[in-house]
Design a protein around this motif. Structure first.
Motif, short mmCIF file in Angstrom:
data_model
loop_
_atom_site.label_atom_id
_atom_site.label_comp_id
_atom_site.label_asym_id
_atom_site.label_seq_id
_atom_site.Cartn_x
_atom_site.Cartn_y
_atom_site.Cartn_z
N VAL A 478 16.66 -49.07 24.79
CA VAL A 478 18.15 -49.37 25.19
C VAL A 478 19.00 -48.79 24.30
N THR A 479 18.80 -49.34 22.85
CA THR A 479 19.76 -49.23 21.97
C THR A 479 20.05 -47.39 21.80
N ASP A 480 18.95 -46.76 21.89
CA ASP A 480 18.92 -45.34 21.75
C ASP A 480 19.82 -44.68 22.69
N VAL A 481 19.57 -45.16 24.11
CA VAL A 481 20.61 -44.45 25.13
C VAL A 481 21.85 -44.97 25.37
N ALA A 482 22.11 -46.32 24.82
CA ALA A 482 23.53 -47.11 25.04
C ALA A 482 23.61 -48.12 23.75
N PRO A 483 24.09 -47.52 22.66
CA PRO A 483 24.33 -48.53 21.56
C PRO A 483 25.21 -49.59 21.79
N TRP A 484 26.15 -49.30 23.06
CA TRP A 484 27.13 -50.23 23.15
C TRP A 484 26.77 -51.31 24.14
N ALA A 485 25.36 -51.35 24.46
CA ALA A 485 24.70 -52.45 25.17
C ALA A 485 24.40 -53.68 24.29
#
Length: 519
Positions: A478-485
């Motif tokens: 999750v962090t890799d594809v969407a660090p803003w999450a």
């Protein structure tokens, strides 16, 4: 000369303003009215009254004195800027901010937007850096049309910055520049009348705000800034506020609203902020440094819900606008089933036995029960909250009443949850059946748990879809594809991030499959 001398004499000790205007006019430069107002920090009305009494040489919309006036000019502006001596060392940053301010979305009158000058934004950052220790500090920008977040992050990469704003365009613009430049700035959507985002509450060491210049606007934005502080003993709030030298009573009303929050005025720097516009107040505003006391938090808790929705000087939510009409029984349509809960401001005699919830409560936490039908009243000026109000419930049918027909109703990520139809000022949202694909199910799981931490819900969805993943592995994807999450709820996500969500969910599944494939 006599008329000019009379004006200066009438101004008394405040006559320095007029003498400063005359000094600028006589220094040989050509001036526009807007530039003269901003540089002298004097209201347009006062400058115009002086211009009527002097002989001017004109070139288009520019002018200057035909001859310098002897004996009536002053010694320039007073020493109101504590960081002016630092500005020459940061010309590159000023130039960069000039470019960013010029390319930024134009201000919206209904939100009382007036752009600060680039050097004002840089001086704010310089003052923060000169007065406070920013390494490891957190700065909350409560509204940031002026882009102070970017200037501060560029000046001092050691500070962590969060921006909360109602303007989706500004949030997208700041996020794009932060991503491009590798700045530690995150963005959150918020209508501050409905609350501060969960991830911004008790988060910051410093908060900065340039709010609508009404007592209600200043009081509300400052109260939300207080709610954002994690350091209750040493935290500070920097507030920009200005009033015309002609209207001290307006400034008194604002300062009275601040005093009701039990804040200490540690410093007030006159005319620190300069603007492109706002000529009625001299295109300038003071900068307050406020410190909470032990009595501040009880005062905020007691008063924050009493500020109301009318906080602006223009538009449907201005302090002078007419009171909004309450929705009626007819707004509920001809549905055979009555709503299980009424959300928002409905007449007291309408379905008196039906449970009710405030808009702020609806967005702050999940509703205790799980009603099949919900009716939500959205007043004029709060239409931007419509997608979040829909995502805050799992009801099968949601009816929203607006002040008028929805303009350009777009579904975006809502299309994964609801089928939307509009009838005049009413929007019907009917919940869709569960999706059939893995990516659809994960996205729906996220949107159905809009009050929860996005990254946690996403992680659990990945594990359910790909059972061989550990929590740590799923969270890393999750962090890799969407660090803003990280550390955000769906209800706080700016619109551009919500629009990115479906593709990001699909990318996380693809990455999970690639990580699990042999070789």
């Amino acid at each position: 000369m006599e008329a000019i001398a009379a004006l200066i004499a009438q101004a008394g000790v405040d006559g320095r303003r007029l003498r400063t205007v005359l000094a600028f006019l006589g220094d040989g430069r050509w001036w526009t009215l807007a530039d003269l107002v901003r540089e002298s920090a004097t209201s347009r009305r006062t400058v115009e009254s002086l211009l009527r009494e002097v002989e001017l040489e004109r070139s288009g919309d520019r002018f200057r004195l035909r001859e310098p006036l002897v004996g009536l000019v002053g010694g320039g502006m007073p020493p109101a800027d504590p960081v002016a001596h630092l500005l020459p060392h940061h010309t590159d940053l000023v130039t960069r901010m000039e470019e960013l301010v010029a390319k930024a979305p134009r201000g919206r009158q209904a939100l009382d937007h007036v752009a600060a000058t680039a050097d004002t934004v840089v001086r704010r950052a310089l003052l923060l850096d000169a007065r406070f220790w920013l390494d490891g500090a957190r700065l909350l920008c409560v509204g940031d049309h002026d882009l102070t977040s970017l200037a501060t992050a560029m000046l001092h990469p050691g500070v962590e910055v969060t921006v909360v704003d109602i303007d989706e365009r500004i949030l997208a613009y700041i996020a794009e520049e932060a991503d491009r430049s590798g700045l530690n700035v995150r963005t959150r959507w918020a209508d501050l009348r409905l609350g501060l985002p969960a991830s911004a509450q008790s988060w910051a060491d410093l908060a900065l705000t340039d709010p609508p210049y009404t007592p209600e606007g200043v009081g509300l934005f400052t109260a939300r800034a207080v709610e954002g502080l994690r350091d209750r003993e040493r935290g500070r709030i920097l507030l920009a506020y200005g009033a015309s030298e002609r209207t001290p009573a307006l400034a008194f009303k604002v300062q009275h609203a601040l005093s009701q929050l039990n804040l200490v005025n540690e410093a007030i720097y006159p005319d620190f902020n300069r603007y492109h516009g706002a000529e009625a107040i001299g295109s300038a505003a003071d900068l307050y440094i406020l410190r909470p006391t032990t009595k501040t938090w009880p005062a905020v808790a007691a008063r924050v819900d009493g500020f109301g929705a009318a906080i602006y000087t223009h538009g449907p939510q201005s302090v002078e606008s007419a009171a909004p009409a309450s929705p009626t029984l007819a707004a509920l349509g001809q549905a055979s089933d009555a709503p299980g809960v009424l959300v928002g401001d409905w007449p007291k005699d309408l379905l008196p036995k039906t449970p009710r919830a405030r808009l702020t409560t609806w967005l702050a936490k999940p509703y205790a029960s799980d009603p099949a039908r919900v009716a939500i009243a959205v007043p004029a000026g709060l239409e931007a909250a419509l997608p979040r109000l829909l995502l805050a419930t799992r009801a099968q049918h949601v009816l929203l009443t607006l002040a008028g027909p929805p303009q350009g109703l777009t579904t975006g990520p809502l299309s994964a949850v609801y089928e939307l139809t509009a009838e005049g000022a009413t929007v019907h949202a009917v919940r869709l059946p569960p999706p059939a694909t893995d990516s659809g199910r994960i996205l729906r799981r996220i949107l159905d748990n809009a009050h929860g931490k996005l990254a946690n819900t996403w992680r659990e969805g990945l594990i359910k879809a790909r059972g061989d993943l550990t929590k740590k592995q799923a969270r890393a994807l999750v962090t890799d594809v969407a660090p803003w999450a990280d550390d955000v709820t769906v209800l706080e996500l700016p619109a551009h991030r919500l629009e990115e969500l479906p593709a990001a969910v699909t990318a996380s599944l693809t990455a999970a499959d690639a990580a699990g494939s042999p070789g």
